[in-house]
Design a protein around this motif. Structure first.
Motif, PDB file in Angstrom:
ATOM      1  N   ARG A   1       0.715  -1.328  -0.009  1.00 54.98           N
ATOM      2  CA  ARG A   1      -0.104  -0.004   0.172  1.00 54.98           C
ATOM      3  C   ARG A   1       0.869   1.349  -0.036  1.00 54.98           C
ATOM      4  NH1 ARG A   1      -2.728   3.559  -0.908  1.00 54.98           N
ATOM      5  NH2 ARG A   1      -4.596   4.773   0.224  1.00 54.98           N
ATOM      6  N   LEU A   2       2.203   1.300   0.577  1.00 59.56           N
ATOM      7  CA  LEU A   2       3.058   2.438   0.435  1.00 59.56           C
ATOM      8  C   LEU A   2       3.185   2.935  -1.065  1.00 59.56           C
ATOM      9  CD1 LEU A   2       4.611   4.225   2.526  1.00 59.56           C
ATOM     10  CD2 LEU A   2       6.609   2.747   1.933  1.00 59.56           C
ATOM     11  N   ALA A   3       3.594   1.808  -1.736  1.00 62.34           N
ATOM     12  CA  ALA A   3       3.820   2.263  -2.942  1.00 62.34           C
ATOM     13  C   ALA A   3       2.533   2.892  -3.861  1.00 62.34           C
ATOM     14  CB  ALA A   3       4.302   0.985  -3.687  1.00 62.34           C
ATOM     15  N   GLU A   4       1.519   2.919  -3.208  1.00 60.32           N
ATOM     16  CA  GLU A   4       0.245   3.309  -3.935  1.00 60.32           C
ATOM     17  C   GLU A   4       0.161   4.762  -3.602  1.00 60.32           C
ATOM     18  OE1 GLU A   4      -2.943   0.887  -2.892  1.00 60.32           O
ATOM     19  OE2 GLU A   4      -2.150  -1.226  -3.448  1.00 60.32           O
ATOM     20  N   LEU A   5       0.898   5.403  -2.761  1.00 62.17           N
ATOM     21  CA  LEU A   5       0.554   6.830  -2.186  1.00 62.17           C
ATOM     22  C   LEU A   5       1.254   7.585  -3.102  1.00 62.17           C
ATOM     23  CD1 LEU A   5       1.161   6.435   1.717  1.00 62.17           C
ATOM     24  CD2 LEU A   5      -1.005   6.469   0.519  1.00 62.17           C
ATOM     25  N   PRO A   6       2.317   7.615  -3.663  1.00 58.44           N
ATOM     26  CA  PRO A   6       2.939   8.855  -4.628  1.00 58.44           C
ATOM     27  C   PRO A   6       2.239   8.694  -6.040  1.00 58.44           C
ATOM     28  CG  PRO A   6       4.742   7.472  -3.704  1.00 58.44           C
ATOM     29  CD  PRO A   6       3.328   6.578  -3.411  1.00 58.44           C
ATOM     30  N   PRO A   7       1.881   9.799  -6.469  1.00 63.18           N
ATOM     31  CA  PRO A   7       1.517   9.773  -7.897  1.00 63.18           C
ATOM     32  C   PRO A   7       2.375   9.366  -8.951  1.00 63.18           C
ATOM     33  CG  PRO A   7       1.949  12.088  -7.246  1.00 63.18           C
ATOM     34  CD  PRO A   7       2.118  11.084  -5.988  1.00 63.18           C
ATOM     35  N   PRO A   8       2.024   8.954 -10.033  1.00 62.28           N
ATOM     36  CA  PRO A   8       2.823   8.653 -11.192  1.00 62.28           C
ATOM     37  C   PRO A   8       3.928   9.535 -11.482  1.00 62.28           C
ATOM     38  CG  PRO A   8       0.431   7.847 -11.739  1.00 62.28           C
ATOM     39  CD  PRO A   8       0.593   8.804 -10.448  1.00 62.28           C
ATOM     40  N   GLY A   9       5.030   9.282 -11.658  1.00 58.96           N
ATOM     41  CA  GLY A   9       5.979  10.126 -12.128  1.00 58.96           C
ATOM     42  C   GLY A   9       6.635  10.927 -10.913  1.00 58.96           C
ATOM     43  N   ALA A  10       6.185  10.766  -9.833  1.00 57.31           N
ATOM     44  CA  ALA A  10       6.693  11.812  -8.647  1.00 57.31           C
ATOM     45  C   ALA A  10       8.233  11.377  -8.231  1.00 57.31           C
ATOM     46  CB  ALA A  10       5.885  11.050  -7.254  1.00 57.31           C
ATOM     47  N   ALA A  11       8.857  12.411  -7.745  1.00 57.81           N
ATOM     48  CA  ALA A  11      10.207  12.217  -7.193  1.00 57.81           C
ATOM     49  C   ALA A  11      10.035  12.372  -5.795  1.00 57.81           C
ATOM     50  CB  ALA A  11      10.737  13.338  -7.524  1.00 57.81           C
ATOM     51  N   VAL A  12      10.145  10.831  -5.152  1.00 58.79           N
ATOM     52  CA  VAL A  12       9.765  10.424  -3.790  1.00 58.79           C
ATOM     53  C   VAL A  12      10.980  10.735  -3.038  1.00 58.79           C
ATOM     54  CG1 VAL A  12       9.190   8.719  -2.327  1.00 58.79           C
ATOM     55  CG2 VAL A  12       8.237   8.806  -4.600  1.00 58.79           C
ATOM     56  N   TYR A  13      10.582  11.539  -1.857  1.00 61.78           N
ATOM     57  CA  TYR A  13      11.524  11.680  -0.572  1.00 61.78           C
ATOM     58  C   TYR A  13      10.992  10.591   0.644  1.00 61.78           C
ATOM     59  CZ  TYR A  13      14.678  13.508   2.604  1.00 61.78           C
ATOM     60  OH  TYR A  13      15.756  13.714   3.776  1.00 61.78           O
ATOM     61  N   VAL A  14      11.691   9.852   1.039  1.00 61.57           N
ATOM     62  CA  VAL A  14      11.289   8.941   2.188  1.00 61.57           C
ATOM     63  C   VAL A  14      11.995   9.605   3.355  1.00 61.57           C
ATOM     64  CG1 VAL A  14      11.515   6.684   3.210  1.00 61.57           C
ATOM     65  CG2 VAL A  14      11.308   6.868   0.694  1.00 61.57           C
TER      66      VAL A  14
ATOM     67  N   SER B   1       7.321  -3.064   2.356  1.00 60.94           N
ATOM     68  CA  SER B   1       6.735  -1.945   1.935  1.00 60.94           C
ATOM     69  C   SER B   1       7.824  -0.699   1.082  1.00 60.94           C
ATOM     70  CB  SER B   1       6.012  -0.887   2.979  1.00 60.94           C
ATOM     71  OG  SER B   1       7.135  -0.606   4.006  1.00 60.94           O
ATOM     72  N   LEU B   2       8.873  -0.754   1.730  1.00 54.91           N
ATOM     73  CA  LEU B   2       9.947  -0.078   1.041  1.00 54.91           C
ATOM     74  C   LEU B   2      10.307  -0.680   0.041  1.00 54.91           C
ATOM     75  CD1 LEU B   2      11.984   0.852   4.137  1.00 54.91           C
ATOM     76  CD2 LEU B   2      10.594   2.418   2.851  1.00 54.91           C
ATOM     77  N   THR B   3      10.628  -1.909  -0.175  1.00 59.09           N
ATOM     78  CA  THR B   3      10.938  -2.830  -1.318  1.00 59.09           C
ATOM     79  C   THR B   3       9.976  -2.627  -2.393  1.00 59.09           C
ATOM     80  OG1 THR B   3      11.972  -4.470  -0.082  1.00 59.09           O
ATOM     81  CG2 THR B   3      11.512  -4.938  -2.266  1.00 59.09           C
ATOM     82  N   ALA B   4       8.745  -2.639  -2.122  1.00 58.81           N
ATOM     83  CA  ALA B   4       7.636  -2.140  -3.091  1.00 58.81           C
ATOM     84  C   ALA B   4       7.861  -0.699  -3.873  1.00 58.81           C
ATOM     85  CB  ALA B   4       6.258  -2.628  -2.610  1.00 58.81           C
ATOM     86  N   LEU B   5       7.929   0.062  -2.807  1.00 66.31           N
ATOM     87  CA  LEU B   5       8.165   1.384  -3.238  1.00 66.31           C
ATOM     88  C   LEU B   5       9.122   1.819  -4.180  1.00 66.31           C
ATOM     89  CD1 LEU B   5       7.456   4.595  -2.502  1.00 66.31           C
ATOM     90  CD2 LEU B   5       9.262   4.701  -1.036  1.00 66.31           C
ATOM     91  N   ARG B   6      10.439   1.268  -3.826  1.00 64.98           N
ATOM     92  CA  ARG B   6      11.656   1.300  -4.871  1.00 64.98           C
ATOM     93  C   ARG B   6      11.226   0.425  -6.075  1.00 64.98           C
ATOM     94  NH1 ARG B   6      16.308  -0.770  -3.120  1.00 64.98           N
ATOM     95  NH2 ARG B   6      17.543   0.677  -4.523  1.00 64.98           N
ATOM     96  N   THR B   7      10.552  -0.378  -5.954  1.00 68.80           N
ATOM     97  CA  THR B   7      10.202  -1.208  -7.415  1.00 68.80           C
ATOM     98  C   THR B   7       9.498  -0.220  -8.329  1.00 68.80           C
ATOM     99  OG1 THR B   7      10.287  -3.241  -6.242  1.00 68.80           O
ATOM    100  CG2 THR B   7       9.100  -3.049  -8.477  1.00 68.80           C
TER     101      THR B   7
END
Length: 277
Positions: free
Chosen positions: A189-202, A233-239
């Protein structure tokens, strides 16, 4: 391995009024595979009484300015920040917001909202204020005032200890909140939060983990995530997303703990170096 342009170690403890987190920056650095360049930001040794509603205000402001100046000299577009307390995130997030503007999306993974102001904070601790500074700035100049994010660029993850003023702010601004129960049941679910094309800061305050798994934090808070849920969750986010910044804070290495837990989290972020044997 997560590639980045710069690592900054910021051994600031005054924001938490807990000198133990000073050693967290170097300890995290020792556990983390180095990036292209690594710099330790100078932080003054002492503190002061509460001024303009903030404890150790002068030291916090001095560290912010030194940190900001390092980033201005090196212009990183991908940045690792190792603290120290959560107030070290102000300069790092503001710097990347200057590069990515509305594309920047901040995942504030933390047991606490860090949404207080000097006026609303019961403690006057600056580590309870960085996200509010990044969203609203500080009209009274009690602390540096970037005001570089909008509510739509932020999600609170794992938060479970909010002061009343923070609860009101979350509701008033309709901030996205992903609680520990939901994330624990469905880590992707963590990876579903940023919109497509976002530059993500953790932003990762290690107190998001349950103290039974990692007690070595400044403010242990029951009801946290398991290491398995956080790493998945972090692994899914980075994927799924481009991560441009990571900040890890509030580590207290002096407290006895299983260092393998920390190694697993660093590994999920693509940061793990060789753990001591």
């Amino acid at each position: 391995m997560w590639n980045r342009d710069l690592d900054v170690l910021v051994p600031m403890w005054q924001g938490a009024d807990d000198i133990r987190v000073r050693d967290g920056a170097a300890a995290l650095g020792a556990l983390t595979a180095p990036g292209t360049r690594r710099i330790t930001v100078p932080v003054v040794a002492g503190g002061s009484e509460r001024e303009k509603g903030v404890r150790h205000r002068a030291a916090v402001v001095d560290a912010y300015r030194a940190h900001r100046d390092v980033l201005a000299r090196h212009h990183p577009r991908r940045l690792l920040t190792l603290g120290g307390d959560c107030a070290v995130e102000v300069a790092s997030v503001a710097h990347l917001a200057g590069h990515y503007a509305q594309r920047l999306f901040v995942l504030w993974i933390d047991a606490h909202g860090d949404l207080n102001t000097p006026a609303s904070s019961p403690s006057g601790m600056a580590h309870g204020m960085p996200l509010r500074l990044l969203l609203d700035g500080d009209a009274d100049a009690a602390l540096p005032a970037p005001g570089c994010l909008t509510p739509g660029q932020v999600a609170l993850v794992g938060v479970r200890d909010l002061d009343p003023a923070e609860v009101e702010y979350v509701h008033r601004h309709d901030l996205t909140v992903l609680d520990t129960a939901t994330l624990g049941a469905h880590p992707p679910r963590l990876a579903e939060l940023p919109p497509p094309g976002a530059a993500v800061y953790v932003h990762l305050d290690l107190d998001v983990l349950d103290p039974s798994a990692l007690p070595a934090v400044a403010v242990p808070t029951p009801g946290g995530l398991t290491p398995a849920a956080l790493t998945r969750s972090l692994t899914a986010l980075r994927t799924r997303h481009r991560v441009v910044g990571v900040g890890i804070t509030e580590y207290v290495p002096q407290v006895e703990h299983d260092q393998q837990v920390l190694g697993e989290v660093l590994g999920a972020l693509g940061l793990r170096g060789d753990l001591p044997t």
